[in-house]
Design a protein around this motif. Structure first.
Motif, PDB file in Angstrom:
ATOM      1  N   GLU A 107      97.671 136.209  69.636  1.00 53.04           N
ATOM      2  CA  GLU A 107      98.934 136.210  70.358  1.00 53.04           C
ATOM      3  C   GLU A 107      99.826 137.354  69.876  1.00 53.04           C
ATOM      4  O   GLU A 107     100.041 137.521  68.679  1.00 53.04           O
ATOM      5  N   THR A 108     100.350 138.132  70.817  1.00 48.73           N
ATOM      6  CA  THR A 108     101.322 139.168  70.467  1.00 48.73           C
ATOM      7  C   THR A 108     102.710 138.539  70.407  1.00 48.73           C
ATOM      8  O   THR A 108     103.021 137.617  71.158  1.00 48.73           O
ATOM      9  N   VAL A 109     103.522 139.040  69.514  1.00 43.08           N
ATOM     10  CA  VAL A 109     104.893 138.556  69.352  1.00 43.08           C
ATOM     11  C   VAL A 109     105.842 139.714  69.627  1.00 43.08           C
ATOM     12  O   VAL A 109     105.725 140.783  69.015  1.00 43.08           O
ATOM     13  N   ASN A 110     106.748 139.514  70.581  1.00 41.72           N
ATOM     14  CA  ASN A 110     107.748 140.523  70.910  1.00 41.72           C
ATOM     15  C   ASN A 110     109.137 139.899  70.769  1.00 41.72           C
ATOM     16  O   ASN A 110     109.388 138.814  71.300  1.00 41.72           O
ATOM     17  N   MET A 111     110.019 140.584  70.054  1.00 40.09           N
ATOM     18  CA  MET A 111     111.368 140.074  69.840  1.00 40.09           C
ATOM     19  C   MET A 111     112.394 141.137  70.209  1.00 40.09           C
ATOM     20  O   MET A 111     112.328 142.263  69.698  1.00 40.09           O
ATOM     21  N   ARG A 112     113.308 140.797  71.091  1.00 36.40           N
ATOM     22  CA  ARG A 112     114.429 141.665  71.438  1.00 36.40           C
ATOM     23  C   ARG A 112     115.630 141.237  70.603  1.00 36.40           C
ATOM     24  O   ARG A 112     116.021 140.077  70.608  1.00 36.40           O
ATOM     25  N   ILE A 113     116.216 142.197  69.872  1.00 33.91           N
ATOM     26  CA  ILE A 113     117.332 141.908  68.966  1.00 33.91           C
ATOM     27  C   ILE A 113     118.639 142.202  69.691  1.00 33.91           C
ATOM     28  O   ILE A 113     118.877 143.329  70.126  1.00 33.91           O
ATOM     29  N   LEU A 114     119.477 141.192  69.806  1.00 34.08           N
ATOM     30  CA  LEU A 114     120.769 141.330  70.481  1.00 34.08           C
ATOM     31  C   LEU A 114     121.875 140.908  69.525  1.00 34.08           C
ATOM     32  O   LEU A 114     121.893 139.773  69.034  1.00 34.08           O
ATOM     33  N   SER A 115     122.784 141.814  69.246  1.00 36.21           N
ATOM     34  CA  SER A 115     123.934 141.481  68.408  1.00 36.21           C
ATOM     35  C   SER A 115     124.933 140.680  69.230  1.00 36.21           C
ATOM     36  O   SER A 115     125.327 141.098  70.321  1.00 36.21           O
ATOM     37  N   ARG A 116     125.337 139.542  68.706  1.00 34.02           N
ATOM     38  CA  ARG A 116     126.274 138.699  69.442  1.00 34.02           C
ATOM     39  C   ARG A 116     127.638 139.370  69.550  1.00 34.02           C
ATOM     40  O   ARG A 116     128.391 139.114  70.495  1.00 34.02           O
ATOM     41  N   GLN A 117     127.966 140.254  68.628  1.00 34.16           N
ATOM     42  CA  GLN A 117     129.236 140.952  68.709  1.00 34.16           C
ATOM     43  C   GLN A 117     129.244 141.972  69.832  1.00 34.16           C
ATOM     44  O   GLN A 117     130.277 142.228  70.434  1.00 34.16           O
ATOM     45  N   SER A 118     128.086 142.558  70.114  1.00 39.67           N
ATOM     46  CA  SER A 118     128.024 143.543  71.195  1.00 39.67           C
ATOM     47  C   SER A 118     127.680 142.910  72.539  1.00 39.67           C
ATOM     48  O   SER A 118     127.846 143.531  73.580  1.00 39.67           O
ATOM     49  N   MET A 119     127.180 141.653  72.495  1.00 43.46           N
ATOM     50  CA  MET A 119     126.803 140.992  73.744  1.00 43.46           C
ATOM     51  C   MET A 119     128.015 140.519  74.536  1.00 43.46           C
ATOM     52  O   MET A 119     128.029 140.555  75.760  1.00 43.46           O
ATOM     53  N   PHE A 120     129.070 140.055  73.869  1.00 42.95           N
ATOM     54  CA  PHE A 120     130.199 139.446  74.536  1.00 42.95           C
ATOM     55  C   PHE A 120     131.396 140.387  74.504  1.00 42.95           C
ATOM     56  O   PHE A 120     131.874 140.773  73.441  1.00 42.95           O
ATOM     57  N   ILE A 121     131.871 140.779  75.694  1.00 43.95           N
ATOM     58  CA  ILE A 121     132.989 141.707  75.830  1.00 43.95           C
ATOM     59  C   ILE A 121     134.103 140.993  76.569  1.00 43.95           C
ATOM     60  O   ILE A 121     133.887 140.368  77.617  1.00 43.95           O
ATOM     61  N   ASP A 122     135.300 141.075  76.036  1.00 45.67           N
ATOM     62  CA  ASP A 122     136.449 140.440  76.684  1.00 45.67           C
ATOM     63  C   ASP A 122     136.775 141.154  77.985  1.00 45.67           C
ATOM     64  O   ASP A 122     136.518 142.358  78.150  1.00 45.67           O
ATOM     65  N   LEU A 123     137.383 140.409  78.902  1.00 46.36           N
ATOM     66  CA  LEU A 123     137.729 140.975  80.203  1.00 46.36           C
ATOM     67  C   LEU A 123     138.653 142.187  80.079  1.00 46.36           C
ATOM     68  O   LEU A 123     138.523 143.163  80.832  1.00 46.36           O
ATOM     69  N   GLU A 124     139.570 142.131  79.121  1.00 42.88           N
ATOM     70  CA  GLU A 124     140.526 143.239  79.006  1.00 42.88           C
ATOM     71  C   GLU A 124     139.863 144.539  78.572  1.00 42.88           C
ATOM     72  O   GLU A 124     140.461 145.610  78.675  1.00 42.88           O
ATOM     73  N   HIS A 125     138.617 144.442  78.080  1.00 41.28           N
ATOM     74  CA  HIS A 125     137.898 145.651  77.661  1.00 41.28           C
ATOM     75  C   HIS A 125     136.976 146.195  78.746  1.00 41.28           C
ATOM     76  O   HIS A 125     136.245 147.141  78.505  1.00 41.28           O
ATOM     77  N   LEU A 126     137.029 145.596  79.937  1.00 40.54           N
ATOM     78  CA  LEU A 126     136.147 146.045  81.026  1.00 40.54           C
ATOM     79  C   LEU A 126     136.765 147.141  81.866  1.00 40.54           C
ATOM     80  O   LEU A 126     136.123 147.674  82.771  1.00 40.54           O
ATOM     81  N   GLY A 127     138.029 147.464  81.612  1.00 42.77           N
ATOM     82  CA  GLY A 127     138.683 148.531  82.380  1.00 42.77           C
ATOM     83  C   GLY A 127     139.205 148.085  83.732  1.00 42.77           C
ATOM     84  O   GLY A 127     139.355 148.914  84.636  1.00 42.77           O
ATOM     85  N   LEU A 128     139.475 146.781  83.882  1.00 39.94           N
ATOM     86  CA  LEU A 128     140.002 146.278  85.154  1.00 39.94           C
ATOM     87  C   LEU A 128     141.467 146.675  85.310  1.00 39.94           C
ATOM     88  O   LEU A 128     142.206 146.828  84.332  1.00 39.94           O
ATOM     89  N   MET A 129     141.891 146.812  86.569  1.00 39.28           N
ATOM     90  CA  MET A 129     143.298 147.054  86.858  1.00 39.28           C
ATOM     91  C   MET A 129     144.082 145.769  86.623  1.00 39.28           C
ATOM     92  O   MET A 129     143.526 144.658  86.650  1.00 39.28           O
ATOM     93  N   ASP A 130     145.387 145.895  86.390  1.00 40.39           N
ATOM     94  CA  ASP A 130     146.228 144.724  86.123  1.00 40.39           C
ATOM     95  C   ASP A 130     146.189 143.722  87.272  1.00 40.39           C
ATOM     96  O   ASP A 130     146.280 142.506  87.058  1.00 40.39           O
TER      97      ASP A 130
END
Length: 336
Positions: free
Chosen positions: A293-316
């Motif tokens: 069996e091959t094992v593949n693991m994708r590493i995702l930092s939880r700090q980089s996974m979740f972005i607040d709405l105010e950091h998405l560049g939305l207009m007011d």
């Protein structure tokens, strides 16, 4: 004082680690104005509390560079200080010192000099360690001082990632092996040594900022690759790892809450790990192949996974609308 040799032809007297060596190191550094008497007094106080040696405290407190300290120790002990890059290390040389001994004593074989084996270490060896290695090798040992990063990288490169852990796992497997097929699943449950190796594998990948881990079995070997900066890089593994490949795959499946009894179908799961103060999600895929069996693991930092709405560049004017849509029990937002 014990007689050692620094080369096959020229004997050289060296001194092993002792309180007297550390005391002379401190005196020389103060005399050469590399540290102050006040800093030395503070180190002595800290040493009394922690039990650490002066040389380790000097590096930990960033009072002295490792190269400067090793140069001073080289002058005091008679053990030469030089970079590992000066030596051409071959598999024959590495094979002279078993992985377990190399990793236990943090000693890297550098060269064969007649009957003697030259070993690199980042710390002045004590008499007991030198005698143990001399008895193990059945001949003289010559020492060289090298930086800790040189020694550690060489051990990892030539002996493979997690060599000592895999050696322990192989010994455990040899003790447990039986011929009855009914006991196969029991042997493949999460072994502590194998789990420790998997943890080493994961944290080494995190340290290298890898995004993916690929562990692939072949007929005669097992290959480990990390994806770093978009490119797959092969990582050395210890000899004999193919003997515990099945246990590694099963342990990963247990950690990811997969069914270890099913080996003919693909599996997907998740592992949560913490490195320092940062948390990571590992998306795990296990796929059956001809050789295991091959094992593949994708590493995702939880700090980089979740972005607040105010950091998405939305207009007011857009953000309140998105927030109101986000609280609805169902639906989809299309961006075109």
């Amino acid at each position: 004082m014990t007689e050692e040799t620094s080369s096959a032809s020229a004997p050289r007297s060296i001194r092993y680690a002792s309180d007297a060596i550390m005391a002379q190191l401190a005196r020389d550094l103060v005399r050469e104005s590399k540290i102050s008497q006040q800093q030395l007094n503070e180190l002595n106080t800290r040493q009394a509390l922690t039990g650490d040696s002066i040389d380790r405290l000097l590096i930990r407190e960033s009072l002295l560079s490792e190269s400067d300290m090793l140069e001073t120790l080289s002058r005091i002990t008679g053990i030469p200080f030089m970079p590992i890059a000066r030596f051409q290390i071959t598999p024959e040389i590495v094979g002279k010192l078993p992985a377990r001994a190399a990793l236990r004593y943090r000693a890297m074989p550098l060269a064969i000099e007649g009957p003697a084996l030259k070993l690199a270490t980042s710390r002045v060896p004590d008499q007991a360690s030198a005698d143990s290695l001399r008895m193990l090798m059945g001949g003289p040992v010559n020492w060289v001082l090298c930086t800790e990063s040189d020694v550690e990288q060489s051990l990892k490169h030539f002996y493979g990632l997690g060599a000592e852990t895999i050696d322990d796992a192989i010994q455990t497997k040899d003790q447990q092996e039986v011929s009855l097929q009914e006991t196969d699943l029991a042997l493949d449950t999460a072994d502590p040594g194998v789990v420790r190796f998997i943890n080493q594998l994961i944290f080494e990948a995190i340290k290298l900022d890898a995004t993916d881990i690929h562990l692939e079995p072949f007929e005669t070997r097992t290959r480990l690759r990390y994806r770093v900066d978009g490119l797959l890089q092969e990582i050395p593994l210890p000899r004999g790892i193919e003997r515990v490949q099945k246990s590694i795959a099963s342990s990963v499946k247990i950690m990811a809450q997969m069914n270890i009894a099913e080996r003919r179908k693909p599996h997907d799961g998740r592992i949560k790990v913490k490195a320092g103060n940062e948390e990571f999600d590992l998306r795990v895929s296990v796929l059956p192949t001809r050789f295991g069996e091959t094992v593949n693991m994708r590493i995702l930092s939880r700090q980089s996974m979740f972005i607040d709405l105010e950091h998405l560049g939305l207009m007011d004017s857009q953000q309140p609308l998105i927030e109101s849509l986000a609280i609805l029990p169902h639906g989809i937002v299309l961006l075109t």
